[in-house]
Design an enzyme around this catalytic site. Sequence first.
Site, PDB file in Angstrom:
ATOM      1  N   PRO A 110       0.820  -1.208   0.000  1.00 15.40           N
ATOM      2  CG  PRO A 110      -0.824  -1.579   1.605  1.00 15.40           C
ATOM      3  CD  PRO A 110       0.490  -2.113   1.107  1.00 15.40           C
ATOM      4  CD  GLU A 111       2.042   3.452  -4.126  1.00 11.46           C
ATOM      5  OE1 GLU A 111       2.661   4.511  -4.096  1.00 11.46           O
ATOM      6  OE2 GLU A 111       2.356   2.498  -4.860  1.00 11.46           O
ATOM      7  CE  LYS A 150       5.033   2.956   0.907  1.00  8.53           C
ATOM      8  NZ  LYS A 150       5.661   2.035  -0.074  1.00  8.53           N
ATOM      9  NE  ARG A 155       9.678  -1.905  -3.964  1.00  9.65           N
ATOM     10  CZ  ARG A 155       8.815  -2.315  -3.039  1.00  9.65           C
ATOM     11  NH1 ARG A 155       7.608  -2.667  -3.400  1.00  9.65           N
ATOM     12  NH2 ARG A 155       9.163  -2.352  -1.760  1.00  9.65           N
TER      13      ARG A 155
END
EC number: 3.2.2.-
Length: 284
Positions: A2-3, A51, A250
């Site tokens: 999640p950002e 985060k 990524r």
Amino acid sequence: MPEGDTVWQVARRLHGALAGRTLTRSDFRVPRYATVDLTGRTVLDVTPRGKHLLTRVEGGLTVHSHLRMDGAWKVFAAGQRWSGGPAHQIRVVLATADHTAVGYRLPVLEVLRTADEQRAVGHLGPDLLGPDWDPEQALANLREDPARPLGEALLDQCNLAGIGNVYKCELCFLLGVTPWLPVGELPAERAVRLPVLAKRLLEANRDRPVRRTTGLRGQNLFVYGRAPRPCLRCGTSVRLADQGDGSRERPTYWCPTCQAGPAPRPGGFTGARRRRGAGPLPGR
């Protein structure tokens, strides 16, 4: 993972359900904290830090959690059936008379003294959605390693907190450079724009159910997830390659026409090396 905007939304939901209310149930399902019982304590607030999530309760204690790739906090009304995964994936349950917050698959979960929160989050750079936001410090942090690829530097939460892989790709596109461009080669005017643009994007999306960076109807993102579809600006096929420092790769998306700088060759990986034939960065 999640950002920062997603974590901000999770914190808001948890805060709305728990803050100012007394815990009627506290169940930690991890060995280290299995005997911890917060029942009877009032939840003071739930605060995002980059985060990370900090759930503070009276008595000077904080429940620190991080979602990473698979973690989730779900909030249910009293009597509502839980639905977030099988029971063996539950790591913590915090309940009041009206709501129950259930943490599923949380890879980071600890109870610490509120006075010691810096031990968990003190390494983070300025928070894009936090009161400590400082664009000058964020840019200075990024510039400390000028040879580092920009995409990797943006994901380093010690530089600035809240950017994930989606925003990494979108920011690089909006700046007109590839994620493999060394930070030190980013033109000065674009470097100054970077932290301002990053904050603008996260702030614009923290209240939205669907993340958008384009402002175009029916098109939410410029490059992330679009390979091999055409670039929204020039029509060139958006490309995809892995980027990482070796600890984690990524998926990274970019347009080879709109974004100048080094990039992987088809079928290969060039790291920080410039594409053959790539000229100097345009001065836009």
